[in-house]
Design a protein around this motif. Structure first.
Motif, short mmCIF file in Angstrom:
data_model
loop_
_atom_site.label_atom_id
_atom_site.label_comp_id
_atom_site.label_asym_id
_atom_site.label_seq_id
_atom_site.Cartn_x
_atom_site.Cartn_y
_atom_site.Cartn_z
N ALA A 39 5.46 3.54 -2.54
CA ALA A 39 4.08 3.07 -2.45
C ALA A 39 3.63 2.92 -1.01
O ALA A 39 2.46 3.14 -0.67
N PHE A 40 4.56 2.57 -0.11
CA PHE A 40 4.24 2.45 1.30
C PHE A 40 4.16 3.82 1.99
O PHE A 40 3.81 3.91 3.15
N SER A 46 3.91 -4.91 7.90
CA SER A 46 3.60 -5.02 9.33
C SER A 46 3.09 -3.70 9.88
O SER A 46 2.17 -3.66 10.70
N GLN A 47 3.70 -2.61 9.42
CA GLN A 47 3.31 -1.28 9.89
C GLN A 47 1.86 -0.97 9.52
O GLN A 47 1.07 -0.49 10.35
N GLY A 48 1.50 -1.26 8.27
CA GLY A 48 0.13 -0.99 7.84
C GLY A 48 -0.88 -1.87 8.55
O GLY A 48 -1.94 -1.40 8.98
N ILE A 49 -0.57 -3.15 8.70
CA ILE A 49 -1.48 -4.08 9.37
C ILE A 49 -1.65 -3.70 10.83
O ILE A 49 -2.75 -3.79 11.40
N LEU A 50 -0.56 -3.27 11.48
CA LEU A 50 -0.65 -2.87 12.89
C LEU A 50 -1.65 -1.73 13.06
O LEU A 50 -2.51 -1.78 13.95
N SER A 51 -1.56 -0.71 12.25
CA SER A 51 -2.45 0.45 12.37
C SER A 51 -3.91 0.04 12.22
O SER A 51 -4.76 0.42 13.03
N ILE A 52 -4.19 -0.75 11.19
CA ILE A 52 -5.57 -1.16 10.93
C ILE A 52 -6.08 -2.08 12.02
O ILE A 52 -7.22 -1.96 12.49
N THR A 55 -12.31 -0.76 8.38
CA THR A 55 -10.91 -0.42 8.69
C THR A 55 -9.94 -1.26 7.87
O THR A 55 -8.95 -0.74 7.35
N PHE A 56 -10.22 -2.55 7.71
CA PHE A 56 -9.33 -3.37 6.88
C PHE A 56 -9.44 -2.98 5.42
O PHE A 56 -8.45 -3.04 4.68
N ALA A 57 -10.63 -2.60 4.98
CA ALA A 57 -10.79 -2.15 3.60
C ALA A 57 -9.93 -0.93 3.31
O ALA A 57 -9.50 -0.71 2.17
N ALA A 58 -9.66 -0.14 4.36
CA ALA A 58 -8.82 1.05 4.18
C ALA A 58 -7.41 0.70 3.73
O ALA A 58 -6.70 1.54 3.16
N LEU A 59 -6.96 -0.54 3.97
CA LEU A 59 -5.64 -0.96 3.50
C LEU A 59 -5.52 -0.85 1.99
O LEU A 59 -4.41 -0.76 1.45
N ALA A 60 -6.64 -0.89 1.30
CA ALA A 60 -6.62 -0.85 -0.16
C ALA A 60 -6.13 0.49 -0.70
O ALA A 60 -5.83 0.59 -1.90
N LEU A 91 -0.04 -4.89 -3.91
CA LEU A 91 -0.92 -6.02 -4.19
C LEU A 91 -1.24 -6.82 -2.94
O LEU A 91 -2.40 -7.17 -2.69
N PHE A 92 -0.24 -7.12 -2.12
CA PHE A 92 -0.43 -7.92 -0.91
C PHE A 92 -1.45 -7.27 0.01
O PHE A 92 -2.38 -7.93 0.51
N LEU A 93 -1.32 -5.97 0.25
CA LEU A 93 -2.22 -5.28 1.18
C LEU A 93 -3.63 -5.15 0.61
O LEU A 93 -4.61 -5.26 1.36
N VAL A 94 -3.74 -4.93 -0.67
CA VAL A 94 -5.07 -4.84 -1.29
C VAL A 94 -5.79 -6.19 -1.18
O VAL A 94 -7.00 -6.24 -0.88
#
Length: 731
Positions: A177-178, A240-246, A665-670, A675-678
C-alpha cells in the motif's frame, strides 16, 4: 535616482552568483533524485521498532530473544473448503506444507525436521486448515509473502481457496500500500501545485520556476534523510516518507509564493530586476525565516515523544523544512532574476514608480489603508473597518460550532485489518481464520514469568475468558508425541507462556484481555511481563495518547516565544496562538464528524491528533506570520488600523494561494490507501483552508482592528505617535 537600499551588483557578480547557486542546486537534485527509489531499503514499517524501551512489550521482546535466536515473523496460510475436508485432501495438503517451507526467506528447519512449517492444522468444523509459516527474512517480507502466494496459486488443490495472512501477510500488504509514495504521490501533488499556480498567476513560466524550487528542495532533503537512515541516525517509516514529500513541496511552494509576490510588487516600483529581487528578498527574509524556524522547532518538539515513530518524524520533517527555506531564499531568487519580468509572461508587471506618500492611503470612502486595494480584499477590508467586533464574533462562533464534533472523535487506535483501505489478501484471510479457528492463532500473547511461579501464572491465564489455550514454551517440541513430555525452556530462571486469544489479535477485545492479564497476573508473580503482537499495539496507542498531552504545551510555548521575538509584542502573539488552537480544534471536530458519518471509518490512529496538531498549528502560524509581519511593516508607516487593512489587502491573494496549494498537496496523501495518511490528509487540508479563509482573513485582522494599537503592547509601536484616528469607523 535609485534608492540607497537598492542593490546594484557588478556585472561579473550578476553572472557568477546565479550560475553558482543554480549549479549547486542542480548537483543536489542530481544526487538526491536517484535516492527516491532507495528509501524503501532503509525504511521500516514494523510497529514494534517504534516502541519506547520502557514499554512492557519491549521488555518481553528482549526476553524472547533469549529463548530463541529466531526473529521470524509468522505468516498464516489458511485454506478453506465449502465442505468438510476428507483424509485424502488432508494428506495432499501435507505436501503443500513442504513446498511452503522451501520458499526462500522461510525459516530453515532445525535438526532432522523436514520443514519448519507447522501444519496442516484442521479446524474444528473440518472445513479449513492452516499452516504457520515462520518468515525469517524480515527485510524482505513483501517478497517472501508474494512467493508464498505464488506457491498457493500453483499447488493448492482445485476447489479450495487459500490466503496468506497473519503478521507477515498484513505487513506485506501494508508495504504494498505504501508503494505509491515514490511515484503516484509526487505526481499528484506536483500536478495539483502546477495547476493551482497556473490558475492563480496565469503565467506559463512561473509555475515551473516554483515547482523546480520545491522539487529541488525535496531532492536535497531526501538525500540527507537517506544517508541519516542508512547510518542508523534516524528511523524512517513509510508514513514519515510520505509526510516528508508532501511537507517539503507544500512548504517550499508557500515560501516561494511570498517571495514571488514581493518580487512582482517590487517590479512595479523599480525597473532593475536586481533592485527588485533585492527589495523582495529583504522583505521576505524575515517572515520566511521566522515561519521556517517556527515549523522546524515545532517539529523538533516531537523529539520529546516517547513513541519512536513520532520522535523520528521530527528531525526527518525538520530537514525537509530547512531545505524548503534554503531553496526559497537562494534558488528561487536566482531563477527570478534570470527571467525577470518574463517569469510572469504573458501578464508581465509594469513599472509604475514608487509608493504614494502615506497620507494618500485613504480611499474614496474615507477608510485609511484601502487605497489601491481592489476586488475581494477591498470588500473584506471595508467589512472589518466598519464592523470589526461583529466580524470576529461571528467568525469565532463559527469555529466554536465546528469544535462540537470533537465529542465524536475516536482516536484510540484501530485494528490492523482496518489500516489498509483497499482490497487486501491478508485482511480477507484474517476473516477466514476468525471464522474457523481461534481468531488469535498465530499471534499469541507472550507472558514472561519466574519458573517457580509458572504453574500459578499459567492457571491464572487459563481462567481468563479471552484466552482460548495457553501452554509453556518448550522450544518447538510436540506435547502430543509419544514419550516423555517436552520440558519448558528456562532462561535466567524465567519461562515463557504462549496464550492464544479467542478474538482477533488486533481487536479492542484482545487489547482488553492484555489489560486484564496485566492487572491480575501480578498476584501470582509480581515480576510477570505481558507482551506479544496485541500488547505492542496497546502500548503504542497508550504511548501516543500520553505524547499528545506532553507535546502540545511544549509546541505552544516554543511558537509563542518565536512570535514574541518576531512581533516585539506580547498581546499579539497570545491572540495568534489562541486563534490557531481554536482553528485546530474546529478542524479536528469537523474531521471527526466526516470520518464517522461520511467515510464510515472505524476510528483513528492514536497518533492522528498529535500529527494534526503539529502540522496545523505550525503551518497555521505560518500564515499569521506572513500577515502580521506585513501588518507591522505597514503600521510603522501609516498607523495600526490602516496598517491592518493594508497588510490584509497586500497579502490576501498570496496567502490564500499558499493555503490552497498546501491544502492540495496534503490532500494528495489520500492517494496512498492507508487509513492514517488519509485521515491526516483530510485534517490538514481542511484545517489549512479553514485557517486561511476564516482565521487569517477575518478573525485575526478583525480582532486586531478592534483592539487597535494596543495589539503591539508593550513594544515601541504601541506607544508611538501613529494614532488610530486614521483608521476610519470603529464599532
Amino acid at each position: 535616482m535609485k534608492p540607497r537600499t537598492d542593490w546594484a551588483p557588478p556585472r561579473w557578480l550578476r553572472v557568477v552568483l546565479p550560475s553558482v547557486l543554480i549549479l549547486v542546486w542542480l548537483a543536489a537534485a542530481g544526487l538526491g533524485g536517484p535516492t527516491f527509489g532507495k528509501l524503501s531499503s532503509v525504511s521500516s514499517n514494523d510497529q514494534a521498532s517504534f516502541l519506547p524501551a520502557s514499554a512492557e512489550s519491549t521488555d518481553v521482546q528482549d526476553w524472547q530473544k533469549k529463548f530463541t535466536d529466531s526473529a521470524a515473523v509468522p505468516a498464516i496460510v489458511v485454506i478453506e473448503s465449502e465442505d468438510a475436508l476428507d483424509h485424502a485432501q488432508l494428506d495432499g495438503l501435507s505436501t503443500l506444507g513442504q513446498k511452503l517451507g522451501d520458499v526462500t526467506g522461510v525459516q530453515r528447519p532445525a535438526g532432522d525436521a523436514r520443514t519448519s512449517v507447522a501444519g496442516p492444522i484442521p479446524s474444528k468444523d473440518g472445513k479449513a486448515v492452516e499452516f504457520i509459516v515462520p518468515v525469517a527474512d524480515t527485510n524482505k517480507v513483501k517478497t517472501v509473502v508474494a512467493d508464498l502466494r505464488q506457491v498457493l496459486d500453483d499447488s493448492a488443490p482445485s476447489g479450495l481457496h487459500a490466503w496468506v495472512t497473519g503478521p507477515a501477510g498484513l505487513t506485506a500488504d501494508l508495504v504494498n500500500a505504501f508503494g505509491g509514495i515514490d511515484g503516484i504521490l509526487l505526481l499528484v501533488a506536483g500536478g495539483a501545485v502546477f495547476l493551482i499556480l497556473l490558475l492563480v498567476y496565469r503565467s506559463v513560466v512561473l509555475p515551473f520556476l516554483v515547482l523546480f524550487t520545491s522539487i529541488f528542495a525535496l531532492c536535497a532533503a531526501i538525500l540527507l534523510v537517506y544517508l541519516f537512515a542508512l547510518w542508523g541516525w534516524i528511523a524512517l517509516s513509510g508514513q514519515s516518507q510520505g509526510i516528508l514529500s508532501i511537507l517539503v513541496i507544500g512548504a517550499a511552494t508557500d515560501y516561494s509564493l511570498l517571495l514571488v509576490a514581493r518580487f512582482r510588487e517590487s517590479l512595479g516600483h523599480v525597473e532593475s530586476r536586481w533592485a527588485a529581487i533585492g527589495r523582495a528578498w529583504r522583505a521576505a527574509l524575515e517572515p520566511i525565516a521566522a515561519s521556517g524556524a517556527t515549523v522546524i522547532l515545532a517539529l523538533l518538539c516531537l523529539l520529546f515523544s516517547d513513541l519512536n515513530s513520532n520522535k523520528s518524524l521530527g528531525p526527518i520533517a525538520a530537514i525537509g523544512i530547512v531545505f524548503s527555506v534554503l531553496s526559497a531564499l537562494t534558488l528561487l531568487p536566482m531563477l527570478l532574476v534570470v527571467f525577470g519580468r518574463t517569469a510572469f509572461w504573458p501578464f508581465r508587471p509594469r513599472f509604475e514608480g514608487e509608493h504614494p506618500p502615506a497620507r494618500k492611503h485613504v480611499d474614496e470612502t474615507g477608510i485609511a489603508g484601502l487605497a489601491g486595494i481592489r476586488g475581494l480584499w477591498r470588500r473584506v477590508g471595508t467589512l472589518i473597518a466598519r464592523r470589526p467586533r461583529a466580524t470576529w464574533i461571528v467568525a469565532l462562533m463559527l469555529l466554536g460550532v465546528c469544535t462540537l464534533g470533537l465529542t465524536q472523535l475516536k482516536a484510540n487506535g484501530v485494528q490492523q485489518t482496518d489500516v489498509i483501505l483497499t482490497q487486501s489478501d491478508a485482511v480477507d484471510g484474517q476473516k477466514v481464520v476468525a471464522k474457523h479457528f481461534d481468531a488469535g492463532s498465530g499471534s499469541p500473547v507472550v507472558i514472561v514469568t519466574k519458573q517457580a511461579d509458572a504453574d500459578a501464572v499459567l492457571a491464572a491465564v487459563e481462567q481468563n475468558d479471552g484466552i482460548s489455550t495457553a501452554a509453556l514454551y518448550t522450544g518447538g517440541g510436540d506435547p502430543t508425541a509419544p514419550g516423555p513430555a517436552p520440558q519448558p525452556v528456562v532462561k535466567d530462571g524465567r519461562v515463557l507462556i504462549d496464550a492464544t486469544l479467542a478474538s482477533e489479535a488486533d481487536s479492542a477485545r484482545a487489547e482488553q484481555v492484555v489489560r486484564d492479564l496485566r492487572r491480575t497476573l501480578p498476584a501470582a508473580d509480581p515480576s510477570v511481563l505481558v507482551g506479544g503482537v496485541t500488547a505492542i499495539a496497546l502500548d503504542t496507542n497508550d504511548t501516543a495518547q500520553s505524547d499528545l498531552l506532553k507535546i502540545i504545551p511544549i509546541v505552544l510555548a516554543v511558537i509563542l516565544i518565536i512570535l514574541m521575538l518576531l512581533l516585539r509584542s506580547i498581546l499579539a502573539p497570545v491572540l495568534l496562538i489562541g486563534s490557531v488552537v481554536i482553528s485546530y480544534a474546529a478542524a479536528l471536530g469537523v474531521s471527526a464528524v466526516v470520518f464517522d458519518h461520511v467515510f464510515g471509518f472505524p476510528g483513528a490512529d492514536a497518533a492522528v491528533p498529535l500529527f494534526g496538531f503539529v502540522f496545523l498549528v505550525a503551518l497555521g502560524v505560518d500564515y499569521n506570520i506572513f500577515l502580521m509581519t506585513r501588518v507591522r511593516e505597514e503600521s510603522l508607516r501609516i498607523g495600526t488600523r490602516p496598517g491592518i487593512l493594508r497588510g490584509l489587502g497586500m497579502t490576501g491573494s498570496v496567502i490564500t494561494s499558499a493555503g490552497v496549494v498546501l491544502a492540495a498537496t496534503f490532500a494528495a496523501l489520500a492517494v496512498i490507501p492507508i487509513l492514517f495518511l488519509v485521515q491526516i490528509a483530510f485534517i490538514v487540508a481542511f484545517g489549512v483552508l479553514l485557517d486561511t479563509v476564516v482565521v487569517r482573513s477575518l478573525l485575526v485582522p478583525a480582532v486586531s482592528y478592534d483592539i487597535g494599537k494596543a495589539i503591539w503592547w508593550p513594544s515601541r509601536l504601541w506607544s508611538s505617535n501613529l494614532h488610530d484616528k486614521e483608521g476610519g469607523p470603529r464599532v
